[in-house]
Design a protein around this motif. Structure first.
Motif, PDB file in Angstrom:
ATOM      1  N   ARG A 276       0.971  -1.317  -0.111  1.00 41.70           N
ATOM      2  CA  ARG A 276      -0.127   0.053  -0.052  1.00 41.70           C
ATOM      3  C   ARG A 276       0.735   1.198   0.224  1.00 41.70           C
ATOM      4  O   ARG A 276       0.694   2.179  -0.952  1.00 41.70           O
ATOM      5  N   SER A 279       2.449   1.664  -3.504  1.00 35.17           N
ATOM      6  CA  SER A 279       1.814   1.924  -4.632  1.00 35.17           C
ATOM      7  C   SER A 279       1.561   3.685  -4.371  1.00 35.17           C
ATOM      8  O   SER A 279       1.457   4.193  -5.403  1.00 35.17           O
ATOM      9  N   GLU A 280       1.079   3.869  -3.033  1.00 31.71           N
ATOM     10  CA  GLU A 280       0.632   5.285  -2.809  1.00 31.71           C
ATOM     11  C   GLU A 280       1.893   6.151  -3.345  1.00 31.71           C
ATOM     12  O   GLU A 280       1.730   7.223  -3.937  1.00 31.71           O
ATOM     13  N   HIS A 281       3.140   5.810  -3.041  1.00 34.61           N
ATOM     14  CA  HIS A 281       4.079   6.548  -3.458  1.00 34.61           C
ATOM     15  C   HIS A 281       4.456   6.736  -4.870  1.00 34.61           C
ATOM     16  O   HIS A 281       4.779   7.910  -5.334  1.00 34.61           O
ATOM     17  N   THR A 284       2.060   9.027  -6.444  1.00 37.32           N
ATOM     18  CA  THR A 284       2.374  10.392  -6.260  1.00 37.32           C
ATOM     19  C   THR A 284       3.493  10.849  -7.252  1.00 37.32           C
ATOM     20  O   THR A 284       3.500  11.948  -7.950  1.00 37.32           O
TER      21      THR A 284
END
Ligand code: ATP
Ligand code: MG
Lengths: 298, 266
Positions: A276, A279-281, A284
């Motif tokens: 998680r 993938s968030e990094h 962005t």
């Protein structure tokens, strides 16, 4: 019975355990656990990993006095496992959930099985009934309380086994590869319950082969040949990728991906060990720089 | 296929008979068996038949299930019947060579066959209306007085409990091993008995190994859950003697009185 108030939940001091002489392979006894020292905080979540035969199960069995140290000491909540008189105090405090859900259920009816532990402790029948209710509810199996275990799925059986341990009101629960024989669904169910127990301040020790299951722990202990090879928070441990691979262990998916991306020159900050977070990094990164080499130009 | 085998023959229902104390049901069954040996003529069997009929009706167990219990012993019944018929001395009804059927023989044969049939039906009633677990609890409780003489009553009951729990597991295991070996060309279904018996050896070996592994793991799990024998142990479902059990005792007494009276006065 000696009881010394102890701020640590489990205190292992220079533990050595040997299964006896292995006549064919070695001329000397092989230490399954070899000079291990370890402290486990109250309410913490410790994950133990290591290749097959590295001594994880042996260590676990030394914690609830199923096995006793050849030398060194194991202190559980102030009780020494070598003290005969403390045996039942220790076993009541340390619940164990094993790998094979079939071979740890005693009774042909779910609720009778959950009652087994409290019955052994001499709990009064009304209180046992109450414990059956809360522990089966805690693992979402109350509706199945009248069923025969062999009619349940692997994940459900394992949840019943966990309920049987919860019903003894333990302080610590040691899980020895509880998800190894389950399908992904059963694995998710059981992991969900383990995290819930941890939130409710039960000290959790989880032995596992699945790296993903260690990511939410407070601390990872890596065993190798009976010794502790590495120890630290998940972020610390998984920043030492080369050492982990040298121990024959797989990296969590996100860590592996980070390493590959780094090889391709994409810089990713350390500590993104869950899928998680990574993938968030990446999202962005991608939003901020649509033309970066994250998307190859071909 | 192997999983279709159901254990015992419990018939789930909520009748008054089902809810009786298992200890009482075991004792009543024993009393009933004794009563069968007190019966000396067909009027006596009449009393037995009426009683068993009434109990069956109250228990709501279909007749079909009651009679199913007889199937495995049909051969024994036929054998006893024939033996009694041919071996009794008396007024000859029919003769062929050394074989002769006598009037007394025929009477004896029917009498003995009926005794066997009632014996089986009575004990089936016990197992049909009592869960195996309850039966185990009942036996443990009834054997308690023998504990003083060194009989391991708790251990026996625990063994029965575990056996009941693991029979389906072992059947599953057998099925798995059989399928695995069939997939590799083993053949359990054709050939002479000897050949088939030989084919079973590679089945039994892994099964035994598996059973020992299960036993070892289970023992460890039980110890982890503070198992230390029967001492100081409580029970979730302690057996309780209730009003309906007292009623059952009265009925049993009346039945026994009737059987005795019939034996003495008729
Ligand atoms: N009952 C036993 N008797 C003798 N040796 C044993 C026994 N159990 C384990 N061992 C040995 O002790 C060592 C440690 O075994 P242990 O089961 O603790 O490893 P583990 O880390 O739990 O492995 P796994 O991941 O396979 O469960 C191994 O070398 C093993 O062969
Ligand atoms: Mg192990």
């Amino acid at each position: 019975m000696n009881f010394v108030k102890d701020d640590k939940m489990i205190r292992i001091e220079d533990l050595v355990f040997e299964y006896g002489w292995d006549e064919e392979e070695a001329a000397a006894p092989v230490n399954a656990v070899d000079h291990v020292s370890l402290e486990v905080e109250r309410g913490s979540f410790t994950a133990v990993i290591g290749r097959n035969g590295s001594g994880k199960s042996t260590l676990a069995k030394n914690i609830n006095a199923l096995l006793l140290p050849a030398s060194g000491r194991v202190i559980v909540d102030g009780f020494d496992t070598l003290d005969d008189a403390a045996l039942w105090e220790i076993r009541q405090r340390v619940g164990m959930v094993f790998q094979n859900p079939d071979n740890q259920l005693v009774s042909a009816v779910v609720e009778d099985d959950v009652a087994f532990g409290p019955e052994n402790l001499g709990v009064a029948p009304d209180e046992i009934r109450e414990r059956i209710r809360f522990s089966l509810t805690a693992v979402d199996m109350y509706a199945h309380r009248k069923m025969a275990p062999h009619l349940l799925s692997g994940g459900q059986k394992q949840r019943v086994a966990i309920a049987g341990v919860i019903a003894m009101k333990p302080e610590i629960i040691i899980f020895d590869e509880p998800t190894a024989m389950l399908d992904p669904e059963g694995r998710a169910e059981v992991m969900g319950i383990i995290e819930r127990l941890h939130e409710e301040n039960i000290t959790v020790v989880l032995i596992t082969h699945f790296m993903e299951e260690t990511l939410n722990s407070d601390r990872i202990v890596i065993m190798d040949r009976g010794r502790i090879a590495m120890e630290g928070t998940p972020a610390e441990i998984f920043s030492r990728t080369a050492e982990i691979e040298a121990l024959d262990l797989k990296l969590p998916f996100a860590v592996e991906l980070t390493a590959r991306l780094k090889e391709r020159g994409i810089d990713i900050p350390a500590g993104l060990i869950t899928e998680r977070a990574l993938s968030e990094h990446l999202l962005t990164l991608w939003k901020g720089n649509e033309t970066s080499d994250l998307c190859p130009s071909e | 296929m192997i999983r279709d085998i159901t254990l015992g023959q419990y018939y789930p229902e909520h009748s008054r008979i089902h809810r009786l104390d298992p200890r009482l049901k075991i004792i009543v069954t024993l009393v009933y068996i004794v009563s069968l040996f007190l019966v000396k003529d067909f009027i006596g069997y009449g009393i037995v038949l009426v009683t068993v009929g009434i109990i069956t009706a109250i228990s709501k167990v279909p007749l079909k299930f009651m009679l199913r219990g007889l199937k495995p012993i049909v051969l024994i019944i036929v054998f006893t019947f024939t033996l009694n018929m041919l071996m009794t001395q008396g007024t000859i009804l029919w003769e062929w060579g050394f074989l002769k059927i006598t009037k007394e023989g025929l009477y004896n044969a029917v009498f003995m066959a009926l005794r066997l049939v009632f014996l089986i039906i009575g004990s089936s009633l016990l197992t049909l209306t009592t869960k195996p677990i309850k039966l185990t609890d009942g036996i443990e409780s009834l054997l308690k007085p023998f504990k003083r003489f060194g009989m391991p009553t708790h251990e026996l009951a625990m063994m029965m409990t575990i056996a009941l729990r693991f029979i389906p597991t072992l059947l599953e295991e057998t099925d798995k091993i059989m399928k695995a070996q069939q997939a590799r060309g083993a053949d359990f279904e054709t050939g002479s008995i000897l050949r088939r018996a030989k084919a079973l050896v590679p089945l039994l070996v892994p099964l035994f190994v598996g059973a020992f592994r299960i036993a070892q793991e289970l023992a460890m799990a039980m110890e982890s859950r503070c198992y230390r024998g029967g001492e100081g142990r409580t029970k979730l479902n302690a057996l309780k003697f209730r009003g309906r059990d007292a009623l059952a005792i009265v009925f049993t007494a009346i039945y026994m009185a009737a059987i005795m009276a019939e034996r003495i006065f008729i």
